[in-house]
Design an enzyme around this catalytic site. Structure first.
Site, short mmCIF file in Angstrom:
data_model
loop_
_atom_site.label_atom_id
_atom_site.label_comp_id
_atom_site.label_asym_id
_atom_site.label_seq_id
_atom_site.Cartn_x
_atom_site.Cartn_y
_atom_site.Cartn_z
N ALA A 92 26.56 45.04 -28.63
CA ALA A 92 26.49 43.46 -29.96
C ALA A 92 23.82 43.87 -29.85
O ALA A 92 23.95 44.04 -28.49
CB ALA A 92 26.73 42.25 -29.40
N GLY A 137 29.88 46.03 -26.01
CA GLY A 137 30.68 46.37 -27.37
C GLY A 137 30.78 47.70 -27.97
O GLY A 137 31.56 48.28 -28.09
N GLU A 160 27.96 42.38 -19.48
CA GLU A 160 27.50 40.81 -20.48
C GLU A 160 27.15 39.71 -19.59
O GLU A 160 26.43 39.01 -19.65
CB GLU A 160 28.76 40.65 -20.94
CG GLU A 160 28.42 41.49 -22.20
CD GLU A 160 29.52 42.78 -22.21
OE1 GLU A 160 29.92 42.78 -21.28
OE2 GLU A 160 30.04 43.44 -23.09
#
Ligand code: COA
Length: 286
Positions: A92, A137, A160
């Protein structure tokens, strides 16, 4: 534990095949995606190479539209997802994530999860041709595809935690289902990246190929699947998808229902007739 034995939500048990809008819409135009249909295969390329195809809100909105197009067009029988340039998708877009608060953060995760889930359940086989970085993502997008073929240059990871967040587009759920809980915990809480060979050993990818052969190998794998009975492929995917979250008995009943349903199709008559007549089948998808 590859399959959860948790009881499936009621809507899973009652689900019926999604209505498919039969149409031949012209290809929509996209700014951050390349979308091309060639001989029944939709080639979907995330195209923001200067940012390693990072998924900003605009890309996600276009991806959502593309999934609708894939689902609705009857001239598309299968999909190959890949990335432009040296990355598949590097996650992302961190510059957008950095601005989010708790409520829009949750809304963003739910939107992304919904797009990936619709891709996963579009009823057509989807192959991720992973050409480079598949992080966050990007790894989650690849996992929402049915098969993953990786270039030897591909790298996978859920980094992440390095950013102080957890995966948001399905990583904590699909990764343990694909490679087992312990291995998923290792990858997610270490945030480490793995190369294509390790991803193969982990069961995260199905095949590793030379970078130059990636698209050809992916297309040939998909054409092989598309030569099978399309309804049989669709109901097999659906039984696996839904059955993994059911008890064994519920899953077996689902399988028997699909097995029986397929006996009503022209495709079954064609497939078995072709075998008995020693010829190749020509499935109509009916
Ligand atoms: N979000 C926003 N921008 C990103 C991005 C992301 N997830 N990943 C890469 N980019 C951008 C970089 O900021 C850079 O932009 P710039 O040229 O305007 O500075 C450009 O893409 C190229 O990336 P760069 O870091 O210079 O390439 P690299 O080859 O040195 O490193 C990575 C590649 C993938 C290791 C590195 O880009 C990275 O760690 N990206 C973030 C991965 C991540 O944490 N993803 C999960 C997000 S939840």
């Amino acid at each position: 534990m590859r399959c959860s034995t948790l009881h499936a939500p009621a809507h899973y048990l009652m689900s019926t095949p999604k209505p498919v809008i039969r149409s031949r819409k012209p290809t929509m135009s996209y700014e951050n995606l390349l979308f091309e249909v060639k001989d029944r295969i939709a080639f979907l390329t995330i195209n923001r190479p200067d940012k390693l195809n990072a998924l900003n809100d605009k890309v996600m909105a276009e991806l959502s539209q593309a999934v609708d197009e894939i689902t609705g067009r009857d001239d598309i029988g299968g999909v190959i997802v890949t990335g432009a340039g040296k990355a598949f998708v590097a996650g992302a877009d961190i510059s957008e994530l950095a601005q989010q608060g708790p409520f829009d953060g949750k809304a963003r995760a739910l939107r992304g999860q919904d797009v990936y889930r619709r891709l996963e359940t579009c009823g057509k086989p989807v192959i991720a041709a992973v050409n480079g970085f598949a992080l966050g993502g990007g790894c989650e997008l690849a996992m929402a595809c049915h098969l993953r073929i990786a270039s030897e240059k591909a790298k996978f990871g859920q980094p992440e935690v390095k950013l102080g967040i957890c995966p948001g587009y399905g990583g904590t759920q699909r990764l343990p289902r694909l490679i087992g809980k312990g291995r998923a915990i290792d990858l997610i809480i270490s945030g480490r990246m793995v190369g294509a060979e390790e991803a193969l050993q982990l069961g995260l990818v199905h095949k590793v190929v030379a970078a130059d052969d990636l698209m050809q190998e992916s297309e040939s794998a998909l054409r092989g699947i598309m030569a099978m009975g399309p309804l049989a492929v669709r109901l097999s995917l659906e039984a696996i998808d839904q059955g993994c979250d059911m008890s064994l008995d519920e899953g077996l009943l689902l399988e028997a229902n699909h097995f029986g349903l397929l006996a009503a199709t022209a495709d079954m008559k064609e497939g078995m007739g072709a075998f008995l007549q020693k010829r190749e089948p020509e499935f109509s998808g009916k």
